[in-house]
Design a protein around this motif. Structure first.
Motif, PDB file in Angstrom:
ATOM      1  N   PRO A   1      43.207  32.652  34.623  1.00 13.97           N
ATOM      2  CA  PRO A   1      42.190  33.539  35.207  1.00 13.97           C
ATOM      3  C   PRO A   1      41.992  33.322  36.703  1.00 13.97           C
ATOM      4  N   ARG A   2      42.291  32.108  37.172  1.00 14.06           N
ATOM      5  CA  ARG A   2      42.166  31.866  38.612  1.00 14.06           C
ATOM      6  C   ARG A   2      43.184  32.681  39.395  1.00 14.06           C
ATOM      7  N   HIS A   3      44.368  32.869  38.820  1.00 15.68           N
ATOM      8  CA  HIS A   3      45.385  33.674  39.490  1.00 15.68           C
ATOM      9  C   HIS A   3      44.956  35.130  39.573  1.00 15.68           C
ATOM     10  N   LEU A   4      44.277  35.616  38.538  1.00 16.58           N
ATOM     11  CA  LEU A   4      43.790  36.996  38.575  1.00 16.58           C
ATOM     12  C   LEU A   4      42.701  37.158  39.628  1.00 16.58           C
ATOM     13  N   GLN A   5      41.840  36.157  39.787  1.00 11.30           N
ATOM     14  CA  GLN A   5      40.808  36.217  40.817  1.00 11.30           C
ATOM     15  C   GLN A   5      41.430  36.214  42.207  1.00 11.30           C
ATOM     16  N   ILE A   6      42.505  35.447  42.366  1.00  9.47           N
ATOM     17  CA  ILE A   6      43.212  35.415  43.655  1.00  9.47           C
ATOM     18  C   ILE A   6      43.837  36.770  43.936  1.00  9.47           C
ATOM     19  N   LEU A   7      44.478  37.366  42.929  1.00 11.24           N
ATOM     20  CA  LEU A   7      45.065  38.694  43.084  1.00 11.24           C
ATOM     21  C   LEU A   7      44.000  39.697  43.502  1.00 11.24           C
TER      22      LEU A   7
ATOM     23  N   GLN B   1      50.483  46.656  49.614  1.00  8.36           N
ATOM     24  CA  GLN B   1      50.056  47.705  48.703  1.00  8.36           C
ATOM     25  C   GLN B   1      50.352  47.268  47.274  1.00  8.36           C
ATOM     26  N   PRO B   2      49.333  47.150  46.414  1.00  7.55           N
ATOM     27  CA  PRO B   2      49.569  46.699  45.043  1.00  7.55           C
ATOM     28  C   PRO B   2      50.328  47.739  44.233  1.00  7.55           C
ATOM     29  N   THR B   3      51.136  47.272  43.326  1.00 11.11           N
ATOM     30  CA  THR B   3      51.791  48.164  42.371  1.00 11.11           C
ATOM     31  C   THR B   3      50.742  48.643  41.364  1.00 11.11           C
ATOM     32  N   ALA B   4      51.117  49.566  40.501  1.00 14.00           N
ATOM     33  CA  ALA B   4      50.192  50.045  39.470  1.00 14.00           C
ATOM     34  C   ALA B   4      49.726  48.879  38.596  1.00 14.00           C
ATOM     35  N   LEU B   5      50.673  47.964  38.274  1.00 12.74           N
ATOM     36  CA  LEU B   5      50.304  46.803  37.481  1.00 12.74           C
ATOM     37  C   LEU B   5      49.374  45.890  38.276  1.00 12.74           C
ATOM     38  N   GLY B   6      49.667  45.742  39.563  1.00  8.00           N
ATOM     39  CA  GLY B   6      48.816  44.896  40.403  1.00  8.00           C
ATOM     40  C   GLY B   6      47.389  45.414  40.452  1.00  8.00           C
ATOM     41  N   ARG B   7      47.245  46.748  40.585  1.00  9.35           N
ATOM     42  CA  ARG B   7      45.901  47.329  40.609  1.00  9.35           C
ATOM     43  C   ARG B   7      45.185  47.127  39.269  1.00  9.35           C
ATOM     44  N   ALA B   8      45.923  47.288  38.163  1.00  9.79           N
ATOM     45  CA  ALA B   8      45.324  47.126  36.838  1.00  9.79           C
ATOM     46  C   ALA B   8      44.863  45.694  36.614  1.00  9.79           C
ATOM     47  N   LEU B   9      45.694  44.733  37.023  1.00  7.10           N
ATOM     48  CA  LEU B   9      45.308  43.330  36.844  1.00  7.10           C
ATOM     49  C   LEU B   9      44.169  42.922  37.780  1.00  7.10           C
ATOM     50  N   ALA B  10      44.098  43.572  38.953  1.00  3.87           N
ATOM     51  CA  ALA B  10      42.997  43.286  39.875  1.00  3.87           C
ATOM     52  C   ALA B  10      41.664  43.703  39.268  1.00  3.87           C
ATOM     53  N   VAL B  11      41.688  44.778  38.472  1.00  2.00           N
ATOM     54  CA  VAL B  11      40.464  45.195  37.774  1.00  2.00           C
ATOM     55  C   VAL B  11      39.986  44.081  36.848  1.00  2.00           C
ATOM     56  N   GLU B  12      40.936  43.489  36.114  1.00  2.00           N
ATOM     57  CA  GLU B  12      40.564  42.384  35.217  1.00  2.00           C
ATOM     58  C   GLU B  12      40.085  41.176  36.007  1.00  2.00           C
ATOM     59  N   GLY B  13      40.672  40.950  37.152  1.00  2.00           N
ATOM     60  CA  GLY B  13      40.242  39.847  37.994  1.00  2.00           C
ATOM     61  C   GLY B  13      38.819  40.022  38.483  1.00  2.00           C
ATOM     62  N   ARG B  14      38.429  41.277  38.746  1.00  2.00           N
ATOM     63  CA  ARG B  14      37.045  41.531  39.159  1.00  2.00           C
ATOM     64  C   ARG B  14      36.073  41.198  38.033  1.00  2.00           C
ATOM     65  N   VAL B  15      36.480  41.524  36.799  1.00  2.00           N
ATOM     66  CA  VAL B  15      35.644  41.202  35.643  1.00  2.00           C
ATOM     67  C   VAL B  15      35.450  39.690  35.547  1.00  2.00           C
ATOM     68  N   ILE B  16      36.555  38.963  35.722  1.00  2.00           N
ATOM     69  CA  ILE B  16      36.491  37.497  35.650  1.00  2.00           C
ATOM     70  C   ILE B  16      35.612  36.942  36.773  1.00  2.00           C
ATOM     71  N   ALA B  17      35.800  37.481  37.986  1.00  2.00           N
ATOM     72  CA  ALA B  17      35.004  37.006  39.116  1.00  2.00           C
ATOM     73  C   ALA B  17      33.518  37.286  38.894  1.00  2.00           C
ATOM     74  N   SER B  18      33.220  38.473  38.352  1.00  2.00           N
ATOM     75  CA  SER B  18      31.831  38.828  38.087  1.00  2.00           C
ATOM     76  C   SER B  18      31.225  37.908  37.028  1.00  2.00           C
ATOM     77  N   ALA B  19      32.009  37.639  35.966  1.00  2.00           N
ATOM     78  CA  ALA B  19      31.524  36.748  34.911  1.00  2.00           C
ATOM     79  C   ALA B  19      31.310  35.337  35.441  1.00  2.00           C
ATOM     80  N   SER B  20      32.222  34.896  36.314  1.00  2.00           N
ATOM     81  CA  SER B  20      32.098  33.564  36.896  1.00  2.00           C
ATOM     82  C   SER B  20      30.846  33.457  37.762  1.00  2.00           C
ATOM     83  N   GLU B  21      30.572  34.493  38.544  1.00  2.00           N
ATOM     84  CA  GLU B  21      29.377  34.491  39.383  1.00  2.00           C
ATOM     85  C   GLU B  21      28.112  34.504  38.522  1.00  2.00           C
ATOM     86  N   ALA B  22      28.133  35.313  37.451  1.00  2.00           N
ATOM     87  CA  ALA B  22      26.977  35.375  36.553  1.00  2.00           C
ATOM     88  C   ALA B  22      26.749  34.028  35.882  1.00  2.00           C
ATOM     89  N   ALA B  23      27.853  33.382  35.467  1.00  2.37           N
ATOM     90  CA  ALA B  23      27.727  32.068  34.838  1.00  2.37           C
ATOM     91  C   ALA B  23      27.149  31.054  35.824  1.00  2.37           C
TER      92      ALA B  23
END
Length: 316
Positions: A5-11, A58-80
Motif C-alpha cells: 500500500p505504501r507504493h500505491l500512496q507513492i504513485l 503522464q500516467p497510463t490508464a492503469l496508473g490512473r486507476a491505481l492512483a485512485v486506490e492509493g488515494r483511498v489508502i492515503a485517506s484511510a491512513s490520515e483518518a486512522a
C-alpha cells in the motif's frame, strides 16, 4: 496479487503532484527513493504506470486507476492517524461507567451530558449497580469507573475512592403537597402521609429505616416501593406520598419545580458519593478526562448544595 500500500500512496503522490520531484517534496522523501519504489511497483504489476518518453509525466490508464486506490489508502491512513490522536488526547473512545441508579439518573447523567457536549466523539456506556456488583465489575475490567456512595471502611484493598459529595439526605415531597406550603414543620406534620420506599437492596432503603428510627416513627404506610428514580418522581408528583432522597438529586431537580425538600432536620449517612477505581488498572486518557470533569463539576455542585442547606433546609 498483493501490492504494497505504501507504493500505491507513492504513485498517487507522483500523479497528483505532476512529477517525481514534486511527489518527493510532497511526501518528504528523496527523488531516487520514489524512483526505486515506482520501479518496484511496476515490476510487481508487470506493466508501465507512466507513458514512456513523455514530459511531464503522464500516467497510463492503469496508473490512473491505481492512483485512485492509493488515494483511498492515503485517506484511510490520515483518518486512522486522526483517530489515534483523538484517543491519545482523550477526545474519542468508549468510557464504561456504572453506579447507583438514583445517583446515576438524578445527578451523574447531567454531568455526563455536559461532558459529551464538550467531547462529542466520546461514547459513554452506562450501567447500574450497587457496591458489591460494582467492585466485581471493576475487578473483571468490565467497567472503567464506578460512581457510588460508600463509607471509607467499605473500600477494600486494591481499590481507590475519590470523594465527590458528602452524604446528605432529605425528606421530599411534590411541590403541590400540603407540606410544601407550610413555613415550619414538626414531626407530627408528616405522620399522616404515606411513604415511597426506595429499592430494598439500596443504601437509601437502609437510610429510610434509620431515619424513621431516629425520629421515632415505628409504623408507616408504604404506598409505593422500589422502582426507578423516574417512577419515584412520578408517584410523588401524582400523590401525597413523601420519601427520602439524596439532597443532590433533589437539588438537581430544582429547575422542574416539581420536587420539594422538607425542612426537617435528619441525620445524614456516613457515606460519601465518589469515584471508585481499581488500583493498577491503566486509565485511558478519556477516563482521566472524565474523572477530571466530574471532580470539577462536583466541586461547584458541592458548594451550591452546601449554600442551599444553610439558606433553606433543616431549620430548627
Amino acid at each position: 496479487m498483493l501490492i504494497d500500500p505504501r507504493h500505491l500512496q507513492i504513485l498517487t503522490a507522483i500523479v497528483d503532484a505532476g512529477g517525481l520531484t514534486e511527489g518527493a517534496a510532497r511526501l518528504g522523501k528523496s527523488q531516487p527513493s520514489l524512483s526505486r519504489s515506482l520501479a518496484l511497483l511496476e515490476a510487481r504489476i508487470g506493466a508501465p504506470l507512466f507513458e514512456k518518453g513523455k514530459r511531464p509525466l503522464q500516467p497510463t490508464a492503469l496508473g490512473r486507476a491505481l492512483a485512485v486506490e492509493g488515494r483511498v489508502i492515503a485517506s484511510a491512513s490520515e483518518a486512522a492517524g486522526r483517530t489515534a490522536l483523538s484517543h491519545s488526547k482523550g477526545q474519542a473512545g468508549i468510557l464504561r461507567v456504572a453506579g447507583s441508579p438514583v445517583f446515576m439518573d438524578g445527578v451523574i447523567s447531567q454531568t455526563i451530558a455536559s461532558f459529551q457536549a464538550e467531547f462529542p466523539d466520546l461514547r459513554v456506556d452506562q450501567s447500574y449497580g450497587y457496591l458489591d456488583a460494582l467492585l466485581n465489575e471493576l475487578s473483571l475490567d468490565q467497567i472503567d469507573i464506578a460512581i457510588c456512595p460508600v463509607t471509607t471502611d467499605q473500600v477494600p484493598e486494591g481499590f481507590s475512592f475519590r470523594k465527590l459529595l458528602p452524604g446528605r439526605n432529605v425528606i421530599a415531597c411534590s411541590s403541590a403537597h400540603p407540606l410544601a406550603r407550610k413555613k415550619s414543620l414538626i414531626l407530627d406534620d408528616i405522620a399522616p402521609y404515606p411513604w415511597i420506599a426506595p429499592p430494598a437492596d439500596s443504601p437509601l432503603h437502609a437510610d429510610l429505616r434509620r431515619v424513621l428510627d431516629e425520629i421515632g416513627i415505628s409504623d408507616i404506610k408504604v404506598s409505593f416501593s422500589g422502582g426507578s428514580l423516574t417512577s419515584i418522581l412520578n408517584v410523588l408528583e401524582g400523590s401525597q406520598a413523601i420519601t427520602i432522597l439524596p439532597h443532590s438529586v433533589v437539588f438537581m431537580q430544582r429547575h422542574t419545580k416539581k420536587l420539594h425538600p422538607l425542612s426537617i432536620r435528619i441525620k445524614h449517612p456516613a457515606r460519601d458519593l465518589g469515584l471508585l477505581t481499581r488500583n493498577g488498572q491503566q486509565a485511558t486518557p478519556a477516563v482521566r478526562r472524565l474523572e477530571k470533569h466530574l471532580i470539577a463539576q462536583f466541586s461547584g455542585l458541592s458548594h451550591s448544595i452546601a449554600q442551599h442547606e444553610r439558606n433553606a433546609l433543616w431549620r430548627s
